[in-house]
Design an enzyme around this catalytic site. Structure first.
Site, PDB file in Angstrom:
ATOM      1  CE1 TYR A  33       1.261 -21.935  16.356  1.00 46.15           C
ATOM      2  CE2 TYR A  33       2.217 -19.753  16.568  1.00 46.15           C
ATOM      3  CZ  TYR A  33       1.986 -20.897  15.827  1.00 46.15           C
ATOM      4  OH  TYR A  33       2.502 -20.993  14.558  1.00 46.15           O
ATOM      5  CD  GLN A  45      19.256 -38.548  25.298  1.00 48.19           C
ATOM      6  OE1 GLN A  45      18.945 -37.500  25.868  1.00 48.19           O
ATOM      7  NE2 GLN A  45      18.755 -39.714  25.650  1.00 48.19           N
TER       8      GLN A  45
END
Ligand code: UDP
Length: 310
Positions: free
Chosen positions: A140, A157
């Site tokens: 988790y 990006q």
């Protein structure tokens, strides 16, 4: 009409967010595999797709893409480590691609667990965490941390508008309350209403700060709608840090229960203290938690009493 895609929209938090979006005249699509739900709670005005988020494809363009699908209960995720990871690697990537193709605002519900067993309290967003990369909780906490990295990569990006929130132990009506899955608050309330033993793990000195669900919804909505919040990573939590033992006593008092506290073995790698520094979210979103733990517990107790006829 603006379009919002919500993964995990059938869950505890997701169902409230759906309602909020519908109230604000959004067209809402929910993708959820019902893996952690007992019942369907997506409002009927929303479009519902029953699928794991990793397998969802669409040509629809959304204005907002919210990735909430997760298995947040420690007792559940340690039994389902791979599907826990899937929603945070493939699932996050898939949701990011949908957001990128749409030019949408992307929001991720990360977690206070990214801080692991923190050495700084209350925890500011700038703290990098103290996390075991291969421990029992890593499916988790590490996969949530990986998701955050992936999201920031999309921002760097592609210039995607991304927002990451880290909620701290949200509770309230509709939280899954059955014994196996239940988080600490619904479990203790259920035990107290039945006059059963209250099961405290370890000495109960471990702490958390708990946030009532309506405060979470308010903060989330502000976070989504405020353009100054673009690119931010924000803790969403409440001030009061309380030990689990104190919580057990508070719930016994509030329910006038005859329950006694029993101590079970400590959970493995249970964070010893967790408390939110909410300076940033208060400043950027002009948001404050409004519901005290006392009041929130009363609302949750009344809901559970009614639901279970107790
Ligand atoms: N806890 C407990 N008894 C229970 C369930 C939980 O003492 O029956 C404690 C648990 O050890 C942890 C805290 O309550 O310290 C919060 O647990 P929860 O599962 O709600 O979420 P976490 O904050 O650990 O993700």
């Amino acid at each position: 009409m603006s379009k919002m895609l919500i993964s995990g929209g059938n869950g505890f938090l997701g169902s409230y967010l759906c309602e909020k979006a519908l109230d604000n005249d959004f067209e809402v699509t929910v993708v959820d595999n019902l893996s952690t739900s007992k019942e369907r709670q997506v409002p009927k005005e929303a479009t519902f797709v029953k699928k794991p988020i990793e397998k969802f494809n669409t040509n629809t363009r959304f204005d907002f893409v919210i990735h909430l699908a997760a298995r947040p209960s420690p007792e559940d995720y340690i039994k389902n480590p791979l599907s826990t990871i899937d929603s945070n690697d493939i699932g996050t990537r898939n949701m990011l691609e949908i957001a990128r193709k749409s030019g949408a605002t992307f929001m991720y519900t990360s977690t206070s667990e990214v801080y692991g067993d923190p050495k700084i309290l209350p925890i500011p967003e700038t703290y990098f965490g103290y996390v075991n990369p291969n421990g029992i909780r890593s499916c988790y906490d590490e996969s949530k941390r990986f998701s955050e990295a992936l999201i920031k990569a999309y921002e760097r990006q592609y210039g995607l508008d991304v927002r990451i929130q880290r909620p701290f132990n949200v509770y309230g009506p509709r939280i899954r309350e059955d014994g196996f899955y239940g988080r600490v608050i619904p479990r203790f309330i259920d035990q107290a209403l039945r006059n059963k033993s209250i099961t405290v793990h370890g000495d109960g000195k471990q702490t958390r700060s708990f946030l009532y669900v309506s405060d979470w919804v308010d903060a989330t909505w502000k976070f989504l709608m405020n353009n100054r919040a673009k690119g931010k990573v924000l803790n969403i939590g409440n001030y009061r840090e309380i030990s689990i033992l104190e919580l057990a006593e508070l719930i016994i008092n509030k329910t006038s229960s005859r329950s006694k506290i029993v101590h079970l073995q400590s959970r493995e790698e249970d964070p010893k203290r967790r408390a939110a520094d909410i300076t940033q979210v208060r400043k950027i979103l002009k948001w404050e938690p409004k519901i005290s733990l006392d009041r929130g517990l009363e609302y949750t107790i009344n809901w559970l009493k009614e639901k279970k006829n107790l």
